[in-house]
Design an enzyme around this catalytic site. Sequence first.
Site, mmCIF file in Angstrom:
data_model
loop_
_atom_site.group_PDB
_atom_site.id
_atom_site.type_symbol
_atom_site.label_atom_id
_atom_site.label_comp_id
_atom_site.label_asym_id
_atom_site.label_seq_id
_atom_site.Cartn_x
_atom_site.Cartn_y
_atom_site.Cartn_z
ATOM 1 C CG ASP A 186 1.661 -3.814 5.191
ATOM 2 O OD1 ASP A 186 2.428 -2.936 5.623
ATOM 3 O OD2 ASP A 186 0.431 -3.646 5.088
ATOM 4 C CD GLU B 225 -3.108 -1.618 5.183
ATOM 5 O OE1 GLU B 225 -3.095 -2.694 5.784
ATOM 6 O OE2 GLU B 225 -2.755 -0.535 5.715
ATOM 7 C CD GLU B 226 -1.760 2.060 7.630
ATOM 8 O OE1 GLU B 226 -2.479 1.629 8.534
ATOM 9 O OE2 GLU B 226 -0.572 1.728 7.489
ATOM 10 C CG HIS C 17 0.435 2.383 12.598
ATOM 11 N ND1 HIS C 17 -0.932 2.460 12.462
ATOM 12 C CD2 HIS C 17 0.874 1.696 11.519
ATOM 13 C CE1 HIS C 17 -1.306 1.842 11.354
ATOM 14 N NE2 HIS C 17 -0.232 1.358 10.774
ATOM 15 C CG HIS D 130 -0.505 0.015 2.539
ATOM 16 N ND1 HIS D 130 -0.295 1.172 3.232
ATOM 17 C CD2 HIS D 130 -0.196 -0.989 3.405
ATOM 18 C CE1 HIS D 130 0.116 0.888 4.462
ATOM 19 N NE2 HIS D 130 0.196 -0.421 4.595
ATOM 20 C CG ASP E 8 2.354 0.438 7.871
ATOM 21 O OD1 ASP E 8 1.984 -0.060 6.806
ATOM 22 O OD2 ASP E 8 1.619 0.500 8.881
HETATM 23 CO CO CO Z 1 -0.195 0.338 8.901
HETATM 24 ZN ZN ZN Z 2 0.774 -1.413 6.315
#
Ligand code: CO
Ligand code: ZN
Length: 334
Positions: free
Chosen positions: A220, A197-198, A307, A62, A167
Amino acid sequence: MKSLIQQLVETYGPSGFEDQVRDVIRGHVEPLAHEVQVDAMGNLFALKRGDGSGQRIMVAAHMDEIGVIVTQVEDEGFLRFSTLGAVAPKALMGTRVRFANGTVGVISHDGGSKEEIMGKTLPDWGRWFIDVGATGREDLPVGVGDVAVFEHPFHDLGRRLVAGSFDDRIGCVVLIETLRHLQSTPHDVIFTFTVQEEVGVRGARVAAFGMEPDIGLAVDVAPAGDIPHPTQSIALKLGAGPGIKVADAGMISHPQVREALERTAQAHHIPYQLEVLPFGSTDAKAMQATRAGVMAGAISIPTRYTHLPSEMIDLHDVEHAIQLLTAYLSAPVL
Ligand code: CO
Ligand code: ZN
């Protein structure tokens, strides 16, 4: 490869606003692919055709990253906001964010109790604000609906790298480099760079429906457990090879896909780790559950502090993920 990684992690691309990332990736994959397409939601596809004897394989990473979106502007020039994706409140205080037009702001919250100031309790979402240095509404360079990402400069620690959007820009790097290294393949491989995606694997859902793959693989990040006194029992370690996903909270990998990845790693002496993640998921969750079902799996880059604005990865894991994916796609997989 470090310069490609740095370029991608420094490009602005919160969920729903991935156009700058897509432009950068498109420039890299266009000379390498047989065909490049973009769908209505903004997913980018780079097709590499096989000799017709293999499967139709979608490999997805992503393009989007987590961020914040302005919900309201106050007379004094402070911006209230909501989140795009899973943002940890404890990481907000004093953090800087950057908007698409380059505006930088500082996050703080309404004057709180002693407990809040000491970080023992966290204010409700509605009490956080962004301060971009404006004196009122008149000189605000951003407003309602504008989106910002967390400031997360890239640092090269040698073998290990720190930045904020590994990410999943590191997954995008794995796809680009695999496309570069893939000489011949029996498969029609659809290298897919997904959006949103998130916020709930939204791009991968339509991408997989549209492309009708036989097999769907996500690349990922996955949280590593090798920190002092981890609160979650996670076996993944930095530097011990890419993770081959067994299961996460949203998907159980198809055993045939997982076993083929393991066999490939063993045959090529590529280190790998089995990944079981008790929370979270990836684009593979959406790919698996489209149409009448797709055989799905995932390759993961072990990552510390996911994150947060300072995610950490090991470059060896990235190199081994590229080797594993390239070898997997070069031979029959079923
Ligand atoms: Co993520
Ligand atoms: Zn991810």
